[in-house]
Design a protein around this motif. Structure first.
Motif, PDB file in Angstrom:
ATOM      1  N   ARG A  78     -73.031-126.389 -52.337  1.00 34.10           N
ATOM      2  CA  ARG A  78     -72.101-125.780 -53.284  1.00 34.10           C
ATOM      3  C   ARG A  78     -72.177-124.260 -53.113  1.00 34.10           C
ATOM      4  NH1 ARG A  78     -75.278-129.253 -56.627  1.00 34.10           N
ATOM      5  NH2 ARG A  78     -74.309-131.314 -56.793  1.00 34.10           N
ATOM      6  N   VAL A  79     -71.027-123.610 -53.186  1.00 34.72           N
ATOM      7  CA  VAL A  79     -70.960-122.166 -53.032  1.00 34.72           C
ATOM      8  C   VAL A  79     -70.198-121.605 -54.226  1.00 34.72           C
ATOM      9  CG1 VAL A  79     -70.210-120.234 -51.578  1.00 34.72           C
ATOM     10  CG2 VAL A  79     -71.006-122.362 -50.520  1.00 34.72           C
ATOM     11  N   GLU A  80     -70.872-120.807 -55.013  1.00 35.72           N
ATOM     12  CA  GLU A  80     -70.301-120.311 -56.264  1.00 35.72           C
ATOM     13  C   GLU A  80     -68.944-119.642 -56.061  1.00 35.72           C
ATOM     14  OE1 GLU A  80     -72.467-118.158 -59.898  1.00 35.72           O
ATOM     15  OE2 GLU A  80     -72.214-116.830 -58.172  1.00 35.72           O
ATOM     16  N   ARG A  81     -68.826-118.814 -55.036  1.00 37.46           N
ATOM     17  CA  ARG A  81     -67.580-118.078 -54.817  1.00 37.46           C
ATOM     18  C   ARG A  81     -66.412-119.004 -54.503  1.00 37.46           C
ATOM     19  NH1 ARG A  81     -65.900-113.008 -54.154  1.00 37.46           N
ATOM     20  NH2 ARG A  81     -68.011-112.212 -54.379  1.00 37.46           N
ATOM     21  N   TRP A  82     -66.689-120.161 -53.956  1.00 32.30           N
ATOM     22  CA  TRP A  82     -65.618-121.061 -53.533  1.00 32.30           C
ATOM     23  C   TRP A  82     -65.186-122.034 -54.616  1.00 32.30           C
ATOM     24  CZ3 TRP A  82     -68.285-122.164 -48.198  1.00 32.30           C
ATOM     25  CH2 TRP A  82     -68.170-120.998 -47.407  1.00 32.30           C
ATOM     26  N   GLY A  83     -65.665-121.842 -55.842  1.00 33.08           N
ATOM     27  CA  GLY A  83     -65.162-122.621 -56.969  1.00 33.08           C
ATOM     28  C   GLY A  83     -66.077-123.749 -57.402  1.00 33.08           C
ATOM     29  N   GLU A 139     -72.358-110.091 -50.232  1.00 36.26           N
ATOM     30  CA  GLU A 139     -73.791-109.931 -50.506  1.00 36.26           C
ATOM     31  C   GLU A 139     -74.052-110.221 -51.985  1.00 36.26           C
ATOM     32  OE1 GLU A 139     -77.201-106.394 -50.479  1.00 36.26           O
ATOM     33  OE2 GLU A 139     -75.216-106.048 -49.590  1.00 36.26           O
ATOM     34  N   GLY A 140     -75.074-111.016 -52.253  1.00 40.56           N
ATOM     35  CA  GLY A 140     -75.404-111.382 -53.627  1.00 40.56           C
ATOM     36  C   GLY A 140     -74.813-112.701 -54.078  1.00 40.56           C
ATOM     37  N   ASP A 141     -73.888-113.265 -53.309  1.00 41.60           N
ATOM     38  CA  ASP A 141     -73.328-114.570 -53.672  1.00 41.60           C
ATOM     39  C   ASP A 141     -74.423-115.634 -53.660  1.00 41.60           C
ATOM     40  OD1 ASP A 141     -70.817-113.575 -53.979  1.00 41.60           O
ATOM     41  OD2 ASP A 141     -69.960-114.483 -52.177  1.00 41.60           O
ATOM     42  N   THR A 153     -81.462-122.701 -54.731  1.00 38.35           N
ATOM     43  CA  THR A 153     -80.441-121.658 -54.790  1.00 38.35           C
ATOM     44  C   THR A 153     -80.854-120.492 -53.905  1.00 38.35           C
ATOM     45  OG1 THR A 153     -79.860-122.262 -57.069  1.00 38.35           O
ATOM     46  CG2 THR A 153     -79.108-120.113 -56.269  1.00 38.35           C
ATOM     47  N   TYR A 154     -79.956-120.123 -52.993  1.00 44.82           N
ATOM     48  CA  TYR A 154     -80.173-118.991 -52.102  1.00 44.82           C
ATOM     49  C   TYR A 154     -79.211-117.858 -52.469  1.00 44.82           C
ATOM     50  CZ  TYR A 154     -82.588-122.348 -49.007  1.00 44.82           C
ATOM     51  OH  TYR A 154     -83.438-123.298 -48.484  1.00 44.82           O
ATOM     52  N   GLU A 155     -79.675-116.638 -52.314  1.00 42.27           N
ATOM     53  CA  GLU A 155     -78.829-115.460 -52.542  1.00 42.27           C
ATOM     54  C   GLU A 155     -78.549-114.792 -51.194  1.00 42.27           C
ATOM     55  OE1 GLU A 155     -79.236-111.109 -54.634  1.00 42.27           O
ATOM     56  OE2 GLU A 155     -79.955-112.860 -55.771  1.00 42.27           O
ATOM     57  N   LEU A 156     -77.266-114.555 -50.908  1.00 42.37           N
ATOM     58  CA  LEU A 156     -76.886-114.021 -49.610  1.00 42.37           C
ATOM     59  C   LEU A 156     -77.277-112.557 -49.451  1.00 42.37           C
ATOM     60  CD1 LEU A 156     -73.367-115.594 -48.954  1.00 42.37           C
ATOM     61  CD2 LEU A 156     -75.642-116.464 -48.348  1.00 42.37           C
ATOM     62  N   ASN A 206     -69.308-115.915 -37.032  1.00 44.50           N
ATOM     63  CA  ASN A 206     -69.734-115.104 -38.170  1.00 44.50           C
ATOM     64  C   ASN A 206     -70.977-115.736 -38.771  1.00 44.50           C
ATOM     65  OD1 ASN A 206     -66.498-114.474 -38.323  1.00 44.50           O
ATOM     66  ND2 ASN A 206     -67.756-112.766 -39.000  1.00 44.50           N
ATOM     67  N   VAL A 207     -71.887-114.901 -39.227  1.00 47.70           N
ATOM     68  CA  VAL A 207     -73.188-115.387 -39.696  1.00 47.70           C
ATOM     69  C   VAL A 207     -73.562-114.670 -40.986  1.00 47.70           C
ATOM     70  CG1 VAL A 207     -75.585-115.818 -39.062  1.00 47.70           C
ATOM     71  CG2 VAL A 207     -73.862-115.624 -37.264  1.00 47.70           C
ATOM     72  N   VAL A 208     -74.097-115.428 -41.946  1.00 48.79           N
ATOM     73  CA  VAL A 208     -74.699-114.844 -43.141  1.00 48.79           C
ATOM     74  C   VAL A 208     -76.110-115.404 -43.307  1.00 48.79           C
ATOM     75  CG1 VAL A 208     -72.523-114.437 -44.359  1.00 48.79           C
ATOM     76  CG2 VAL A 208     -73.725-116.605 -44.682  1.00 48.79           C
ATOM     77  N   PHE A 209     -76.948-114.638 -43.984  1.00 47.47           N
ATOM     78  CA  PHE A 209     -78.329-115.041 -44.247  1.00 47.47           C
ATOM     79  C   PHE A 209     -78.582-114.979 -45.750  1.00 47.47           C
ATOM     80  CE2 PHE A 209     -78.173-112.883 -40.126  1.00 47.47           C
ATOM     81  CZ  PHE A 209     -78.595-113.911 -39.304  1.00 47.47           C
ATOM     82  N   GLY A 210     -79.516-115.810 -46.199  1.00 50.89           N
ATOM     83  CA  GLY A 210     -79.849-115.837 -47.619  1.00 50.89           C
ATOM     84  C   GLY A 210     -81.329-116.053 -47.858  1.00 50.89           C
ATOM     85  N   ASP A 211     -81.768-115.659 -49.040  1.00 47.83           N
ATOM     86  CA  ASP A 211     -83.157-115.834 -49.469  1.00 47.83           C
ATOM     87  C   ASP A 211     -83.208-116.832 -50.618  1.00 47.83           C
ATOM     88  OD1 ASP A 211     -84.384-113.753 -47.789  1.00 47.83           O
ATOM     89  OD2 ASP A 211     -83.216-112.369 -49.025  1.00 47.83           O
ATOM     90  N   LEU A 212     -84.248-117.660 -50.634  1.00 48.99           N
ATOM     91  CA  LEU A 212     -84.430-118.605 -51.730  1.00 48.99           C
ATOM     92  C   LEU A 212     -84.822-117.848 -52.993  1.00 48.99           C
ATOM     93  CD1 LEU A 212     -84.521-121.662 -52.440  1.00 48.99           C
ATOM     94  CD2 LEU A 212     -86.983-121.547 -52.019  1.00 48.99           C
ATOM     95  N   VAL A 213     -84.028-118.035 -54.058  1.00 45.80           N
ATOM     96  CA  VAL A 213     -84.298-117.308 -55.305  1.00 45.80           C
ATOM     97  C   VAL A 213     -84.584-118.250 -56.474  1.00 45.80           C
ATOM     98  CG1 VAL A 213     -82.972-115.272 -54.640  1.00 45.80           C
ATOM     99  CG2 VAL A 213     -81.807-117.154 -55.819  1.00 45.80           C
ATOM    100  N   ASP A 214     -84.327-119.556 -56.282  1.00 47.53           N
ATOM    101  CA  ASP A 214     -84.590-120.486 -57.385  1.00 47.53           C
ATOM    102  C   ASP A 214     -84.783-121.890 -56.826  1.00 47.53           C
ATOM    103  OD1 ASP A 214     -84.944-121.106 -60.131  1.00 47.53           O
ATOM    104  OD2 ASP A 214     -82.906-121.930 -60.208  1.00 47.53           O
TER     105      ASP A 214
END
Length: 223
Positions: A78-83, A139-141, A153-156, A206-214
Motif C-alpha cells: 500500500r502506498v499512501e500517496r496513491w490512495g 521524499e517522506g511518503d 511502514t517505510y518512509e521514502l 527510476n529508483v526510490v529508497f526507504g527506511d523502516l519507521v514502524d
C-alpha cells in the motif's frame, strides 16, 4: 442529307490491377491492424487481465492468512500517496511473468522488515500498471507492506523522479543499496522500489529508497 453513320461511343480502356501491388497493399493493411491490435492488447488488455489476477491473488492471500498459513505471495503493498484503495500483491520474482501478476520481490534480497535490502519492482504501464504514478512519489511518503504476521511502514528518502539509472546498474539491489558501500554488511532494514522511467520501452529505471519507521505485530491465527 448526310449519310454518315453516327460515331459509336468510345469504350474506356480498363486498367488492369497489378496483383503484386494489390497483395502488398492488403499485407500492409493487415500488418497495420495487427500492430494496432497488439498495442491495444498491451495497453488495455494486459491491464484488465492483470487486475483480475491481482484480485484473485488477494483472495488467496486472505484465505491463507485466515488459515494461519503463509501464501505464495509474500504480502500486500500500500502506498499512501496513491490512495486508500491502492493495494497490490507482492509476488516472488523479477521475471516478466512475475511482474505480470503484481509487484515483484527480489528473492536474493531480504523479506519485509528484515535487516538488509527489501527490493521490489513493478510496471508503470501494461500488466496492471501498479507503479503508474511512481514519478509522483515524494521524499517522506509512507509505504506500507503487510505480511501474515506484521505490518511494516517505510518512509521514502527520495522522490520518484529524482534518480534515473540504466537497467544494467546493479547497486540498488545490493544488501546495502549505496554505490559507495559495495560489499558492506547491512545494519538496518531498507526498502528499494524500481520501475521503468518511461511509459514505454526504455533502458532506464527510476529508483526510490526507504527506511523502516514502524513495525506492528498482528494478532494472527496459527496453522
Amino acid at each position: 442529307m448526310s449519310t454518315t453513320s453516327p460515331e459509336k461511343p468510345r469504350r474506356r480502356a480498363r486498367r488492369r490491377r497489378n496483383p503484386v501491388l494489390a497483395l502488398l497493399g492488403l499485407s500492409l493493411v493487415v500488418a497495420g491492424l495487427g500492430i494496432l491490435g497488439w498495442g491495444a492488447w498491451q495497453y488495455w488488455g494486459t491491464n484488465i487481465v492483470a487486475k483480475q489476477e491481482h484480485a484473485q491473488i488477494r483472495e488467496v492471500i486472505a484465505d491463507d492468512w485466515g488459515n494461519g498459513m503463509d501464501s505464495d505471495a509474500i504480502g500486500l503493498l500500500r502506498v499512501e500517496r496513491w490512495g486508500d484503495d491502492y493495494e497490490v500483491p507482492i509476488v516472488k520474482g523479477f521475471e516478466d511473468e512475475d511482474l505480470a501478476r503484481g509487484v515483484g520481490w527480489y528473492e536474493e534480497g531480504v523479506m519485509p522488515g528484515e535487516v538488509g535490502n527489501f527490493a521490489i519492482a513493478g510496471h508503470r504501464v501494461t500488466h496492471g500498471e501498479p507503479f503508474r504514478d511512481f514519478l509522483e512519489l515524494r521524499e517522506g511518503d509512507l509505504v506500507e507492506v503487510e505480511t501474515r504476521t506484521h505490518i511494516y511502514t517505510y518512509e521514502l528518502e527520495n522522490a520518484g523522479d529524482s534518480l534515473t539509472l540504466d537497467f544494467t546498474v546493479g547497486w540498488p539491489l545490493q544488501p546495502v543499496p549505496d554505490p559507495d558501500l559495495r560489499g558492506e554488511q547491512p545494519t538496518e532494514p531498507k526498502l528499494t522500489m524500481l520501475t521503468c522511467s518511461e511509459l514505454f520501452h526504455t533502458r532506464d529505471r527510476n529508483v526510490v529508497f526507504g527506511d523502516l519507521v514502524d513495525e506492528v505485530e498482528k494478532d494472527v491465527a496459527e496453522a
